[in-house]
Write an enzyme that holds these catalytic residues in place. Structure first.
Site, mmCIF file in Angstrom:
data_model
loop_
_atom_site.group_PDB
_atom_site.id
_atom_site.type_symbol
_atom_site.label_atom_id
_atom_site.label_comp_id
_atom_site.label_asym_id
_atom_site.label_seq_id
_atom_site.Cartn_x
_atom_site.Cartn_y
_atom_site.Cartn_z
ATOM 1 N N GLY A 59 -13.076 -73.312 -23.116
ATOM 2 C CA GLY A 59 -11.512 -73.013 -23.645
ATOM 3 C C GLY A 59 -10.870 -73.753 -24.411
ATOM 4 O O GLY A 59 -11.461 -75.140 -24.715
ATOM 5 N N CYS A 86 -18.883 -76.437 -20.738
ATOM 6 C CA CYS A 86 -17.819 -77.105 -21.709
ATOM 7 C C CYS A 86 -16.312 -77.178 -20.733
ATOM 8 O O CYS A 86 -16.354 -77.789 -19.869
ATOM 9 C CB CYS A 86 -17.570 -76.303 -22.787
ATOM 10 N N TYR A 87 -15.336 -76.461 -21.322
ATOM 11 C CA TYR A 87 -14.087 -76.638 -20.674
ATOM 12 C C TYR A 87 -14.356 -76.460 -19.013
ATOM 13 O O TYR A 87 -13.688 -76.903 -18.225
ATOM 14 C CB TYR A 87 -13.190 -75.581 -20.931
ATOM 15 N N HIS A 181 -23.095 -75.563 -24.934
ATOM 16 C CA HIS A 181 -23.025 -74.138 -25.032
ATOM 17 C C HIS A 181 -24.365 -73.497 -24.951
ATOM 18 O O HIS A 181 -24.858 -73.163 -25.780
ATOM 19 C CB HIS A 181 -22.176 -73.367 -26.076
ATOM 20 N N GLU A 183 -24.923 -70.370 -24.206
ATOM 21 C CA GLU A 183 -24.695 -69.038 -24.573
ATOM 22 C C GLU A 183 -25.053 -68.822 -25.970
ATOM 23 O O GLU A 183 -25.370 -67.739 -26.453
ATOM 24 C CB GLU A 183 -23.292 -68.584 -24.056
ATOM 25 N N SER A 235 -18.608 -36.694 -31.488
ATOM 26 C CA SER A 235 -18.695 -36.947 -32.894
ATOM 27 C C SER A 235 -19.725 -37.044 -33.490
ATOM 28 O O SER A 235 -19.975 -36.970 -34.809
ATOM 29 C CB SER A 235 -17.823 -38.309 -32.812
ATOM 30 N N ASP A 239 -21.324 -43.943 -29.253
ATOM 31 C CA ASP A 239 -20.931 -43.722 -28.055
ATOM 32 C C ASP A 239 -20.707 -42.406 -27.598
ATOM 33 O O ASP A 239 -20.965 -42.232 -26.378
ATOM 34 C CB ASP A 239 -19.656 -44.715 -27.966
ATOM 35 N N LYS A 381 -22.575 -52.644 -26.402
ATOM 36 C CA LYS A 381 -23.005 -51.975 -27.428
ATOM 37 C C LYS A 381 -24.571 -51.625 -27.301
ATOM 38 O O LYS A 381 -25.348 -50.493 -27.515
ATOM 39 C CB LYS A 381 -22.529 -52.020 -28.975
HETATM 40 N N1 LIG Z 1 -15.362 -35.269 -35.282
HETATM 41 C C1 LIG Z 1 -15.304 -35.300 -33.805
HETATM 42 N N2 LIG Z 1 -15.193 -34.424 -32.972
HETATM 43 C C2 LIG Z 1 -14.689 -34.401 -31.822
HETATM 44 N N3 LIG Z 1 -14.471 -35.876 -31.030
HETATM 45 C C3 LIG Z 1 -14.524 -36.883 -32.055
HETATM 46 C C4 LIG Z 1 -14.905 -36.626 -33.408
HETATM 47 N N4 LIG Z 1 -14.642 -38.025 -34.232
HETATM 48 C C5 LIG Z 1 -14.402 -38.749 -33.150
HETATM 49 N N5 LIG Z 1 -14.323 -38.126 -31.823
HETATM 50 C C6 LIG Z 1 -13.664 -38.969 -30.467
HETATM 51 O O1 LIG Z 1 -13.250 -40.010 -30.737
HETATM 52 C C7 LIG Z 1 -13.955 -41.201 -30.135
HETATM 53 C C8 LIG Z 1 -14.062 -42.570 -30.902
HETATM 54 O O2 LIG Z 1 -14.631 -42.286 -32.048
HETATM 55 P P1 LIG Z 1 -15.500 -43.562 -32.573
HETATM 56 O O3 LIG Z 1 -16.197 -43.223 -34.014
HETATM 57 O O4 LIG Z 1 -15.036 -44.787 -32.350
HETATM 58 O O5 LIG Z 1 -16.644 -43.712 -31.470
HETATM 59 P P2 LIG Z 1 -18.338 -42.640 -31.763
HETATM 60 O O6 LIG Z 1 -18.065 -41.643 -32.770
HETATM 61 O O7 LIG Z 1 -18.370 -42.201 -30.320
HETATM 62 O O8 LIG Z 1 -19.179 -43.964 -32.138
HETATM 63 P P3 LIG Z 1 -19.445 -44.719 -33.324
HETATM 64 O O9 LIG Z 1 -18.530 -45.890 -33.036
HETATM 65 O O10 LIG Z 1 -20.580 -44.861 -33.279
HETATM 66 O O11 LIG Z 1 -19.081 -43.987 -34.424
HETATM 67 C C9 LIG Z 1 -15.514 -40.348 -30.034
HETATM 68 O O12 LIG Z 1 -16.202 -41.106 -29.040
HETATM 69 C C10 LIG Z 1 -15.259 -39.126 -29.889
HETATM 70 O O13 LIG Z 1 -14.984 -38.773 -28.494
HETATM 71 N N1 LIG Z 2 -15.496 -75.559 -26.186
HETATM 72 C C1 LIG Z 2 -14.745 -75.979 -25.049
HETATM 73 O O1 LIG Z 2 -14.580 -75.410 -23.904
HETATM 74 C C2 LIG Z 2 -13.878 -77.188 -25.381
HETATM 75 C C3 LIG Z 2 -13.250 -77.857 -24.200
HETATM 76 C C4 LIG Z 2 -11.906 -78.671 -24.615
HETATM 77 N N2 LIG Z 2 -10.988 -78.156 -25.056
HETATM 78 C C5 LIG Z 2 -12.518 -79.889 -25.602
HETATM 79 O O2 LIG Z 2 -12.158 -79.929 -26.558
HETATM 80 O O3 LIG Z 2 -13.330 -80.689 -24.780
HETATM 81 MG MG LIG Z 3 -17.461 -41.958 -34.956
#
Ligand SMILES: Nc1ncnc2c1ncn2[C@@H]1O[C@H](COP(=O)(O)OP(=O)(O)OP(=O)(O)O)[C@@H](O)[C@H]1O
Ligand SMILES: NC(=O)CC[C@H](N)C(=O)O
Ligand SMILES: [Mg+2]
Ligand SMILES: O=c1[nH]c(=O)c2[nH+]cn([C@@H]3O[C@H](COP(=O)(O)O)[C@@H](O)[C@H]3O)c2[nH]1
Length: 525
Positions: A59, A86-87, A181, A183, A235, A239, A381
Site C-alpha cells: 500500500g 511490503c506494507y 514483491h 507477485e 455479442s 465474455d 480474463k
Molecule cells: N451486438 C451485441 N448483441 C448483443 N449483446 C451485445 C452486443 N454487443 C455487446 N453486447 C452485450 O454487452 C456486453 C458487454 O460487451 P463487451 O464488448 O464489453 O463484452 P464482450 O463482447 O462479451 O467481450 P469482449 O470484451 O471480448 O468484446 C456483452 O457481454 C454482451 O452481453
Molecule cells: N509498496 C509498499 O507497500 C510500500 C509500503 C510503504 N508505503 C513504504 O514506502 O515502505
Molecule cells: Mg465486445
C-alpha cells in the site's frame, strides 16, 4: 466426501497497492481460489470467509503515520497463516510490537536479497549461491519504510544491504512477511514463494482447475435458476460467448440469446455467431437486425460521446423489446468478470476522470425486472479464456481481440454512414486476414482499421482516384491502460495496403498509426 473447490481459499486484504489484483491472479494460477477485500473488512467478514490463509498486500501509505491502515482486529490470532507483503509486512510488524521507520535508503526496483535463515517460506529457493555458500534472491522492491525491529517471537529470514529485514517469520504462529514483491515477474522466484505459502504453509490443495471451475459454475447456475428461463445478450466477444457456452451446458434450452446486429459490426460477425452457437452448439439465438434503426439514429451526429450514448440507448431499447417477446423470462445473464467487480468497487472510492465512457448493456432499464445471473463474476480474463477452451469453444474465438460495444461507430470518425461502414468492414477484414496469415494476430493485443472521411488523390491504372483514407491501428498491451504501437513487418503492411487500395474502390490511401497510449488512446474516438 466430495471436495469443493471453494473449500480451500485465500483471502487477500487490499491496502491500496497497484499489485493487489496481480497477487490474486498469481494465487489462482497456483490453483487456489482467492478473493480481494478492503483492509477495513470487519473481523466477522474475515471469519465468515473462512480463509485457509491470508495475504496482506502492499500500500502507498506509511505505518509510521497516525491513522494509517491496519489489519482487521484479531487477524493475527485467528490461527490462520498470514503473509504480509511490503506494507502488509510493515503493519504486521508494527501491530505485533516490532518497529518500522522511514529510511533514507529507499529501494525501488531490482534488489538482491541474502537469505540468512531456513524457513518453509523460502525453503530450497535461490537464484545464486556465492562461493561462501550464501543464498541470494533477485527481487523487486518498492518501499521507503523498513522494519527495523521484528516483533517478539519473530526471526529475520533475509536482508539486503539497505533493509535489515527483507523477510521475517514466526513459524509457531505461521506468520510471515516479505519486504519485496513476490507477485511481480521481476522477482524471479516469486511464484514459487507464493506457492510455498499457499500450498505448503496454508495446506491448500490446487483444486482450482478449468475443469473444476466449469463443474462448479454449472452446479451454481443450476441451483440458482432452477427451471427458470434466462436471457443473454450475445455479442460474439469473449465474455458473452463463454457465458453462453457455460449457461447452455448448465441449463440447455432454458437459455435464449439475443444477438443484435447494429450495422456496426465486423464483416460476417452475425454469420459467425449464428454458425457457431445456433448451428454447431444448438443454442437458441435470436438474430435481430437493427441496422436501419441504429444508422438512422446516428444520422448527422459527429460527437464521439454523443455517438456512444445513442448507440448504448438504442441497444437497450432493442434488447428490451426482444425480451418482451420471449415469455416468462426471469433472469438476465451478463458476462461480468472479476476485474469489472474489483475496478468498479475501487472507482466508487476514487475520482478518476472520464476520458471515454465505456458502456455496455449493464445499465438495463429497471422496468425489465429481471434477476441477474453472472457466472463469470469471480474469474479473471485468462481464466475465462481457459474455461472457454474447456467448454469446447475454438481457440480463435476465445483468444480474439476485444471489440468495443459501439463497434465501428467509433472507428468511423465523425458522422456514421452506411457506405463508410461497408468500406471499413472490408478494409478491417483484409487487415485481420493478413494478420492471421502472417501469424501476427496473436502477437498483437488489438488490431483494426479506422475510416477517415477525408479525400486524397491517387492514381490507379492510369486513372485519377480521389477517395477516402483508411488508417491501420495495431497495439501491444497487457491491460489496455497503456499500449505500444505494434512494430508490424513492412511486408505485412505493404500487402494490406495494396490489397485495400486495389480491392476497395472507395479508398485511395492507407496509413499506419504510430501513436502510443498515452498520449493517444487505442481507439481514434
Ligand atoms: N451486438 C451485441 N448483441 C448483443 N449483446 C451485445 C452486443 N454487443 C455487446 N453486447 C452485450 O454487452 C456486453 C458487454 O460487451 P463487451 O464488448 O464489453 O463484452 P464482450 O463482447 O462479451 O467481450 P469482449 O470484451 O471480448 O468484446 C456483452 O457481454 C454482451 O452481453
Ligand atoms: N509498496 C509498499 O507497500 C510500500 C509500503 C510503504 N508505503 C513504504 O514506502 O515502505
Ligand atoms: Mg465486445
Ligand atoms: O465496450 C467498450 N465501449 C467503448 O465505448 C469503448 N471505447 C474504447 N473501448 C475499448 O477499451 C480499450 C481502451 O481503449 P481506449 O484506449 O480507446 O480508451 C480498447 O480495447 C477499446 O477497444 C471501449 N469498449
Amino acid at each position: 466426501m466430495t471436495r469443493n473447490i471453494h473449500d480451500h481459499r485465500i483471502l487477500i486484504l487490499d491496502f491500496g497497492s497497484q499489485y493487489t489484483q496481480l497477487i490474486a491472479r498469481r494465487v489462482r494460477e497456483i490453483g487456489v481460489y482467492c478473493e480481494i477485500r478492503p483492509f477495513d473488512a470487519t473481523p466477522e467478514e474475515v471469519r465468515e470467509y473462512a480463509p485457509s490463509g491470508i495475504i496482506l498486500a502492499g500500500g502507498p501509505e506509511s505505518v509510521t503515520e497516525m491513522g494509517s491502515p491496519r489489519a482487521p482486529a484479531g487477524l493475527f490470532e485467528l490461527g490462520v497463516p498470514v503473509l504480509g507483503i511490503c506494507y502488509g509486512m510493515q503493519t504486521m510488524a508494527e501491530e505485533l510490537g516490532g518497529r518500522v521507520a522511514g529510511s533514507d535508503k529507499r529501494e525501488f526496483g531490482y534488489a538482491q536479497v541474502r537469505v540468512t535463515a531456513e524457513s518453509d517460506l523460502l525453503h530450497g529457493i535461490s537464484d545464486h549461491v556465492t562461493d561462501a555458500g550464501e543464498r541470494l534472491l533477485d527481487v523487486w522492491m518498492s518501499h521507503g519504510d523498513q522494519v527495523v525491529e521484528t516483533p517478539e517471537g519473530f526471526e529475520v529470514l533475509a536482508a539486503t544491504d539497505s533493509a535489515p529485514v527483507a523477510a521475517m517469520q514466526n513459524p509457531s504462529h505461521r506468520l510471515y512477511g516479505v519486504q519485496f514483491h513476490p507477485e511481480v515477474t521481476h522477482t524471479l522466484q516469486g511464484q514459487r514463494i507464493l506457492s510455498q505459502f499457499v500450498l505448503d504453509i496454508c495446506g491448500c490443495e490446487a483444486l482450482w482447475t478449468p475443469a473444476e471451475i466449469v463443474e462448479d459454475a454449472i452446479q451454481q447456475i443450476r441451483d440458482k435458476v432452477g427451471s427458470d428461463k434466462v436471457l443473454l445478450g450475445l455479442s460474439g466477444g469473449v465474455d458473452s460467448s463463454v457465458t453462453a457456452a457455460l449457461l447452455h451446458r448448465a441449463i440447455g434450452d432454458q437459455l435464449t440469446c439475443v444477438f443484435v446486429d447494429n450495422g456496426l459490426l465486423r464483416l460476417n460477425e452475425g454469420k459467425q455467431v449464428m454458425d457457431m452457437f445456433a448451428r454447431n452448439m444448438g443454442v437458441n439465438v435470436i438474430h435481430h437486425n437493427a441496422e436501419d434503426r441504429f444508422l438512422s439514429r446516428l444520422e448527422g451526429v459527429q460527437d464521439p460521446e454523443e455517438k456512444r450514448r445513442l448507440i448504448g440507448n438504442t441497444f437497450i431499447e432493442v434488447f428490451d423489446e426482444e425480451a418482451a417477446t420471449i415469455t416468462d423470462v426471469d433472469w438476465l445473464a451478463q458476462g461480468t468478470i472479476y476485474p469489472d467487480v474489483v475496478e468498479s468497487a475501487q472507482s466508487r472510492s476514487g475520482k478518476a476522470t472520464v476520458i471515454k465512457s465505456h458502456h455496455n448493456v449493464g445499465g438495463l432499464p429497471e422496468t425489465m425486472k429481471l434477476k441477474l445471473v453472472e457466472p463469470l463474476r469471480e474469474l479473471f480474463k485468462d481464466e475465462v479464456r481457459k474455461i472457454g477452451l474447456e467448454l469446447g469453444l475454438p481457440y480463435d474465438m476465445v483468444y480474439r481481440h476485444p471489440f468495443p460495444g459501439p463497434g465501428l461507430g467509433v472507428r468511423i470518425l465523425g458522422e456514421v454512414r452506411k457506405n463508410y461502414a461497408d468500406m471499413l468492414r472490408e478494409a478491417d477484414a483484409i487487415f485481420l486476414e493478413e494478420l492471421h496469415r502472417y501469424d501476427w494476430y496473436h502477437h498483437t493485443s488489438q488490431a483494426f482499421a479506422v475510416f477517415l472521411p477525408v479525400k486524397s488523390v491517387g492514381v490507379v491504372g492510369d486513372a485519377r482516384r480521389y477517395e477516402y483514407v483508411i488508417a491501420l491501428r495495431a497495439v501491444e498491451t497487457l491491460d489496455f491502460m497503456t499500449a505500444r504501437w505494434a512494430h508490424l513487418p513492412y511486408e505485412l503492411l505493404e500487402t494490406v495496403s495494396s490489397r485495400i487500395i486495389n480491392e476497395i474502390p472507395g479508398i485511395s490511401r492507407v496509413t499506419y498509426d504510430v501513436s502510443s497510449k498515452p498520449p493517444a488512446t487505442i481507439e481514434w474516438e
